[in-house]
Enzyme design. Structure first.
Site, short mmCIF file in Angstrom:
data_model
loop_
_atom_site.label_atom_id
_atom_site.label_comp_id
_atom_site.label_asym_id
_atom_site.label_seq_id
_atom_site.Cartn_x
_atom_site.Cartn_y
_atom_site.Cartn_z
CB CYS A 69 -0.99 0.01 1.16
SG CYS A 69 -0.28 0.15 2.82
CG HIS A 108 -4.64 0.46 4.18
ND1 HIS A 108 -3.88 -0.14 3.18
CD2 HIS A 108 -5.66 1.08 3.54
CE1 HIS A 108 -4.44 0.10 2.01
NE2 HIS A 108 -5.52 0.84 2.20
CG ASP A 125 -6.73 2.10 -0.65
OD1 ASP A 125 -5.57 1.85 -1.05
OD2 ASP A 125 -7.26 1.52 0.32
#
Length: 270
Positions: A69, A108, A125
């Site tokens: 991520c 995250h 995202d």
């Protein structure tokens, strides 16, 4: 460093008018998710991946690799900023798979993107390695729903302690809303992710340092590799699972099915 925007857009297969519009945000987001896989080979091989823009460009754009991520969303944030969007970096607690009462750390990374003329910003995202990941950004509005075909998402407020509202991204699975992650809109900065990235990549308690995880979303469905377990989810929701024989087969699958250009002479730990 100045990002090579042409090289990035070629990597994700996107062409269009480079303006900070909602359609550009949606289409670049989708193209990135479909074009660059999720993978954690660097932590498994013993190192924390660099989040420097030149290194991300060398790895994800020119190197045929994927990332997790922090890498994906750091790169996308730089791209969106170059295209004229205003980007604020955020951090979430992953609640997918958590037991009732578990409080996980904020690990995250994602982002809030402002689009001129739109009444609300958008949650973007491209680094959440899951079949519940966003394919397109969703408006940051309570109870907003998004049919980012073939997926279905919504954002809701959840109970919280403190001055900031808590948001939860949910994905619809077989008629049930499944929580993915929870967050506030408190801005985070690049040094914050350097700390989180180091912990997630190097801590023996982190799952990302212990086993290979890879994800690839395509027009036909979704591939997920966890250790030796390979799961293929078709666009219609059909799921096929199989267990790979060994690390040699893992490498073959990563190269062939996930389209990851593997480092020369790579050897995975047993």
């Amino acid at each position: 460093m100045t990002l090579d925007l042409d090289a990035y857009l070629t990597r994700i297969g996107w062409s269009g008018e480079r303006r900070p519009t909602l359609e550009v945000l949606r289409s670049v987001h989708r193209a990135h998710l479909l074009g660059i896989p999720f993978e954690n080979l660097d932590p498994v091989l013993g190192s924390a991946p660099s989040l420097a823009l030149e290194d991300l460009e060398a790895k994800l754009v020119r190197g045929g690799r994927g990332g997790y991520c922090y890498e994906h969303n750091t790169l996308l944030a730089a791209v969106l900023s170059r295209l004229g969007f205003r980007v604020t970096l955020l951090t979430a607690r992953v609640v997918l798979g958590a037991a009732p009462g578990d409080v996980r750390p904020r690990t995250h990374m994602m982002m809030e993107v402002e689009v001129a003329g739109e009444p609300a910003p958008y949650l973007a995202d491209v680094g959440f390695g899951s079949t519940g990941a966003l394919i397109e950004p969703i408006a940051l509005v309570a109870d907003a729903e998004l049919r980012d075909t073939p997926r279905h998402h919504r954002l809701v407020h959840t109970p919280h302690v403190g001055p900031l509202e808590t948001w939860e991204l949910q994905a619809e699975k077989s008629g049930v809303w499944e929580p993915q992650y929870a967050f506030t809109r408190e801005p985070f900065e690049a040094p914050d992710y350097e700390v989180i990235n180091w912990y997630i990549a190097t801590s023996p308690r982190s799952p990302f340092s212990r086993a290979v995880y890879a994800q690839r979303t395509t027009a036909r469905g979704h591939l997920a590799l966890s250790g030796l377990n390979l799961v293929e989810t078709a666009a219609d929701g059909t799921v096929e699972e199989r267990r790979l024989a060994d690390s040699a087969e893992v490498l073959r699958v990563l190269a062939r099915d996930f389209a990851i250009r593997l480092p020369r002479d790579i050897r995975l730990p047993d």
